[in-house]
Structure formats: C-alpha cells, structure tokens
Design a protein around this motif. Sequence first.
Motif, PDB file in Angstrom:
ATOM      1  N   VAL A 164       0.826  -1.211   0.000  1.00  0.00           N
ATOM      2  CA  VAL A 164       0.000   0.000   0.000  1.00  0.00           C
ATOM      3  C   VAL A 164       0.862   1.264   0.000  1.00  0.00           C
ATOM      4  N   TYR A 165       1.956   1.247   0.770  1.00  0.00           N
ATOM      5  CA  TYR A 165       2.788   2.442   0.907  1.00  0.00           C
ATOM      6  C   TYR A 165       4.075   2.370   0.076  1.00  0.00           C
ATOM      7  N   ALA A 166       4.104   1.461  -0.887  1.00  0.00           N
ATOM      8  CA  ALA A 166       5.216   1.338  -1.837  1.00  0.00           C
ATOM      9  C   ALA A 166       6.572   1.249  -1.135  1.00  0.00           C
ATOM     10  N   LEU A 167       6.664   0.311  -0.201  1.00  0.00           N
ATOM     11  CA  LEU A 167       7.908   0.093   0.523  1.00  0.00           C
ATOM     12  C   LEU A 167       8.523  -1.225   0.077  1.00  0.00           C
ATOM     13  N   ASP A 168       9.791  -1.189  -0.268  1.00  0.00           N
ATOM     14  CA  ASP A 168      10.507  -2.394  -0.659  1.00  0.00           C
ATOM     15  C   ASP A 168      11.410  -2.784   0.507  1.00  0.00           C
ATOM     16  N   MET A 169      10.851  -3.569   1.434  1.00  0.00           N
ATOM     17  CA  MET A 169      11.602  -3.941   2.637  1.00  0.00           C
ATOM     18  C   MET A 169      11.569  -5.450   2.816  1.00  0.00           C
ATOM     19  N   VAL A 170      12.680  -5.992   3.274  1.00  0.00           N
ATOM     20  CA  VAL A 170      12.734  -7.406   3.623  1.00  0.00           C
ATOM     21  C   VAL A 170      11.938  -7.563   4.920  1.00  0.00           C
ATOM     22  N   PRO A 171      10.982  -8.474   4.938  1.00  0.00           N
ATOM     23  CA  PRO A 171      10.185  -8.640   6.161  1.00  0.00           C
ATOM     24  C   PRO A 171      11.057  -9.063   7.349  1.00  0.00           C
ATOM     25  N   PRO A 172      10.787  -8.485   8.511  1.00  0.00           N
ATOM     26  CA  PRO A 172      11.502  -8.902   9.711  1.00  0.00           C
ATOM     27  C   PRO A 172      10.850 -10.153  10.298  1.00  0.00           C
ATOM     28  N   ILE A 173      11.432 -10.680  11.331  1.00  0.00           N
ATOM     29  CA  ILE A 173      10.769 -11.707  12.122  1.00  0.00           C
ATOM     30  C   ILE A 173       9.717 -10.984  12.952  1.00  0.00           C
ATOM     31  N   ILE A 174       8.533 -11.544  13.033  1.00  0.00           N
ATOM     32  CA  ILE A 174       7.480 -10.959  13.850  1.00  0.00           C
ATOM     33  C   ILE A 174       7.153 -11.946  14.959  1.00  0.00           C
ATOM     34  N   VAL A 175       7.220 -11.462  16.191  1.00  0.00           N
ATOM     35  CA  VAL A 175       7.036 -12.298  17.368  1.00  0.00           C
ATOM     36  C   VAL A 175       5.881 -11.757  18.198  1.00  0.00           C
ATOM     37  N   ILE A 176       5.073 -12.649  18.725  1.00  0.00           N
ATOM     38  CA  ILE A 176       4.017 -12.272  19.658  1.00  0.00           C
ATOM     39  C   ILE A 176       4.544 -12.553  21.057  1.00  0.00           C
ATOM     40  N   SER A 177       4.536 -11.507  21.900  1.00  0.00           N
ATOM     41  CA  SER A 177       5.100 -11.650  23.243  1.00  0.00           C
ATOM     42  C   SER A 177       4.019 -11.659  24.312  1.00  0.00           C
ATOM     43  N   LYS A 178       4.395 -12.119  25.475  1.00  0.00           N
ATOM     44  CA  LYS A 178       3.504 -12.095  26.634  1.00  0.00           C
ATOM     45  C   LYS A 178       3.694 -10.810  27.435  1.00  0.00           C
ATOM     46  N   ASN A 179       4.560  -9.923  26.981  1.00  0.00           N
ATOM     47  CA  ASN A 179       4.843  -8.677  27.686  1.00  0.00           C
ATOM     48  C   ASN A 179       3.589  -7.800  27.752  1.00  0.00           C
ATOM     49  N   LYS A 180       3.163  -7.475  28.954  1.00  0.00           N
ATOM     50  CA  LYS A 180       1.968  -6.647  29.138  1.00  0.00           C
ATOM     51  C   LYS A 180       2.327  -5.175  29.291  1.00  0.00           C
ATOM     52  N   ASN A 181       3.618  -4.877  29.412  1.00  0.00           N
ATOM     53  CA  ASN A 181       4.061  -3.497  29.616  1.00  0.00           C
ATOM     54  C   ASN A 181       4.413  -2.775  28.322  1.00  0.00           C
ATOM     55  N   LYS A 182       4.703  -3.540  27.270  1.00  0.00           N
ATOM     56  CA  LYS A 182       5.067  -2.964  25.973  1.00  0.00           C
ATOM     57  C   LYS A 182       4.114  -3.494  24.930  1.00  0.00           C
ATOM     58  N   LEU A 183       3.506  -2.571  24.182  1.00  0.00           N
ATOM     59  CA  LEU A 183       2.583  -2.984  23.127  1.00  0.00           C
ATOM     60  C   LEU A 183       3.328  -3.559  21.939  1.00  0.00           C
ATOM     61  N   GLY A 184       4.502  -3.015  21.677  1.00  0.00           N
ATOM     62  CA  GLY A 184       5.306  -3.476  20.558  1.00  0.00           C
ATOM     63  C   GLY A 184       6.723  -2.964  20.690  1.00  0.00           C
ATOM     64  N   SER A 185       7.606  -3.533  19.892  1.00  0.00           N
ATOM     65  CA  SER A 185       8.990  -3.057  19.881  1.00  0.00           C
ATOM     66  C   SER A 185       9.657  -3.464  18.574  1.00  0.00           C
ATOM     67  N   TRP A 186      10.732  -2.751  18.266  1.00  0.00           N
ATOM     68  CA  TRP A 186      11.570  -3.058  17.108  1.00  0.00           C
ATOM     69  C   TRP A 186      12.977  -3.285  17.616  1.00  0.00           C
ATOM     70  N   ASP A 187      13.525  -4.463  17.353  1.00  0.00           N
ATOM     71  CA  ASP A 187      14.894  -4.799  17.722  1.00  0.00           C
ATOM     72  C   ASP A 187      15.717  -4.774  16.448  1.00  0.00           C
ATOM     73  N   GLU A 188      16.434  -3.672  16.268  1.00  0.00           N
ATOM     74  CA  GLU A 188      17.204  -3.467  15.040  1.00  0.00           C
ATOM     75  C   GLU A 188      18.296  -4.519  14.851  1.00  0.00           C
ATOM     76  N   SER A 189      18.985  -4.874  15.910  1.00  0.00           N
ATOM     77  CA  SER A 189      20.119  -5.796  15.780  1.00  0.00           C
ATOM     78  C   SER A 189      19.680  -7.210  15.368  1.00  0.00           C
ATOM     79  N   ARG A 190      18.480  -7.610  15.779  1.00  0.00           N
ATOM     80  CA  ARG A 190      17.989  -8.949  15.432  1.00  0.00           C
ATOM     81  C   ARG A 190      16.895  -8.924  14.367  1.00  0.00           C
TER      82      ARG A 190
END
Length: 135
Positions: free
Chosen positions: A28-54
């Motif tokens: 939709v937004y014309a982005l050519d990006m390699v998909p990252p790994i997407i993980v579902i966490s049990k963390n209730k304090n963070k809605l989401g995060s991006w780990d650049e190194s991994r």
Amino acid sequence: MKERKINIETKRLLNYKLFDEFQNICRVYALDMVPPIIVISKNKNKLGSWDESRRIITISEELIFSQPWYVTIEVLKHEMAHLICSELYKEKKSGHGTRFQEACEHLQINPSFRKRHCELESLDRRVNENNENPI
C-alpha cells in the motif's frame, strides 16, 4: 488476573496474519523492505517493539486480544516506522524524532500511535473520542 493460554496453532495463525499485514502495508505504501521476524510476546508493559540488531518486531499478545484489530495494525505500523528509520533512513537510535515522524506520516499512522508510550486501555477510546479515522 488469569493468564491467557493460546495454543500453538492460534499463535501460528496470528503470526501469519501479522506477516500478511506487514506485506500488505508495504504494498500500500510502496515500501521495498525485507520482512523482519514478527514475534508475539507475553509482555503486558510494551505494546510493541523493534529490535534493530535482530530484525524483530514484537507485538503484545495482550494488545491483540484486548483491542480491536486496527489498534494492533497501528502498533505494527509504529514499529515499522522504526524499521524504516533504521533500514531506509539509516538512522541509528532514531527514537521518536523528526525522521520517525516522517516515517509515521508516510505510513499514515494515526497521531495517537506516534508517541513512545500509549496506555492500552485508552487507545481505542481516545481514537473514537477524537473522531479520528482509525485506519
């Protein structure tokens, strides 16, 4: 509060759906990006995060099950904005500054989701109270 238990098949399907949403947002937004790994966490304090190194986007299970799906998508897009900053803009530790806001604008992220912290309970209510288009 009783801990939610989701079976492996449900988790697999949710991961697949988030991956599919990632790819759709890129189209939709014309982005050519390699998909990252997407993980579902049990963390209730963070809605989401991006780990650049991994190259991992993490999305909270609590978010997925307690909010409308569009809220999860906005959080996914927020984390994608961090990915854009690190991989397309080559920004290290961009935080939520100017380049991050540019990425949010490009992804048309709802203003309520462009901040560092959001209270889970208020996300859907805040969007609706402001008569903002959630998607």
